[in-house]
Design a protein around this motif. Sequence first.
Motif, mmCIF file in Angstrom:
data_model
loop_
_atom_site.group_PDB
_atom_site.id
_atom_site.type_symbol
_atom_site.label_atom_id
_atom_site.label_comp_id
_atom_site.label_asym_id
_atom_site.label_seq_id
_atom_site.Cartn_x
_atom_site.Cartn_y
_atom_site.Cartn_z
ATOM 1 N N ALA A 1 -51.367 18.087 4.013
ATOM 2 C CA ALA A 1 -51.855 17.359 2.841
ATOM 3 C C ALA A 1 -53.290 17.828 2.613
ATOM 4 N N LEU A 2 -53.631 18.131 1.390
ATOM 5 C CA LEU A 2 -54.930 18.718 1.070
ATOM 6 C C LEU A 2 -55.708 17.825 0.117
ATOM 7 N N ILE B 1 -51.051 17.330 -2.451
ATOM 8 C CA ILE B 1 -52.412 17.662 -2.881
ATOM 9 C C ILE B 1 -53.018 16.460 -3.587
ATOM 10 N N GLY B 2 -54.203 16.063 -3.136
ATOM 11 C CA GLY B 2 -55.028 15.106 -3.848
ATOM 12 C C GLY B 2 -56.205 15.849 -4.454
ATOM 13 N N SER B 3 -56.337 15.768 -5.773
ATOM 14 C CA SER B 3 -57.364 16.529 -6.488
ATOM 15 C C SER B 3 -58.397 15.563 -7.059
ATOM 16 N N LEU C 1 -58.539 11.367 -1.989
ATOM 17 C CA LEU C 1 -58.760 11.610 -0.562
ATOM 18 C C LEU C 1 -58.085 10.529 0.274
ATOM 19 N N LEU C 2 -58.106 9.289 -0.204
ATOM 20 C CA LEU C 2 -57.470 8.203 0.540
ATOM 21 C C LEU C 2 -55.959 8.377 0.592
ATOM 22 N N VAL C 3 -55.381 8.910 -0.483
ATOM 23 C CA VAL C 3 -53.938 9.162 -0.496
ATOM 24 C C VAL C 3 -53.576 10.217 0.547
ATOM 25 N N ARG D 1 -58.256 19.545 4.917
ATOM 26 C CA ARG D 1 -56.841 19.649 5.280
ATOM 27 C C ARG D 1 -56.483 18.517 6.250
ATOM 28 N N PHE D 2 -55.379 17.831 5.964
ATOM 29 C CA PHE D 2 -54.864 16.763 6.815
ATOM 30 C C PHE D 2 -53.477 17.177 7.306
ATOM 31 N N ASP D 3 -53.286 17.242 8.621
ATOM 32 C CA ASP D 3 -52.001 17.639 9.198
ATOM 33 C C ASP D 3 -51.297 16.442 9.825
#
Length: 259
Positions: free
Chosen positions: A7-8, A161-163, A226-228, A257-259
């Motif tokens: 998740a980015l 992706i959270g933009s 970012l919280l999502v 990056r969130f893994d």
Amino acid sequence: MSNQQAALFISHGAPTLPIEDSPTRHFLTQLGQTLPRPRAIIVVSAHWESTIPMVNLAENPETMYDFGGFPSILYTLRYPARTDLKLAADVVDKLRESGLRIGTTDQRSLDHGMWTPLMLMYPEADIPLVMVSLPHGASADTFFQMGRALRALRDDNVLIIGSGSYTHNLWQLSPDGSATPPWAAAFANWMDLALQENRQQDILRWKQLAPLARENHPTDEHFNPLLVVMGAASDATTPVKLHDDWRMGSLSMACWRFD
């Protein structure tokens, strides 16, 4: 071979991102080439808010030019990605199963928070998308809950992706190349450390705990993606900062990056 995607969180900056010569543009172009290729992408953007979370069911969404006063070439750019309707139905189900009230629409176009980074990462527009809105005025816990509801889809080769923007005060911008003001650096440094230490509860209370939170985010919508994606992260996995840059003094282009 694992099919798990990340998740980015991507700071998308100005709509000129696809045509400018900047570190973030080059980073995103390279990122799309180095990440494992996903079968689909779920994208949430700061520029799509609604009363409740909405999932887009438009099969071939148009490209939206939700800005003004920028170079005319931007209005000729298109990102003709299609919607993965089966995945969209799965997204609706998972969000509802988490206890959220969910809506759908077949009228939504891709806003620039979505197509500007995607155009650099995947210029062929050949990876199907599912667009999800952010509920306006919702709590930080709600955005985190949305990510939690969707994170299992990462195991099915779906990139999330959270933009948004790490900092976003458009009333305090300076000429490009200006020094980062102390109030923006203090917020970014606090958030960097909180993420690197995986202090999720502190980050969920960012408006109360982060220094000068409202100076950096007069409104919440650019931070909420970012919280999502933090909610979409695996338990006890520390996020990694992939990129950092500052534009116009106080606009952070940080990507995580969130893994």
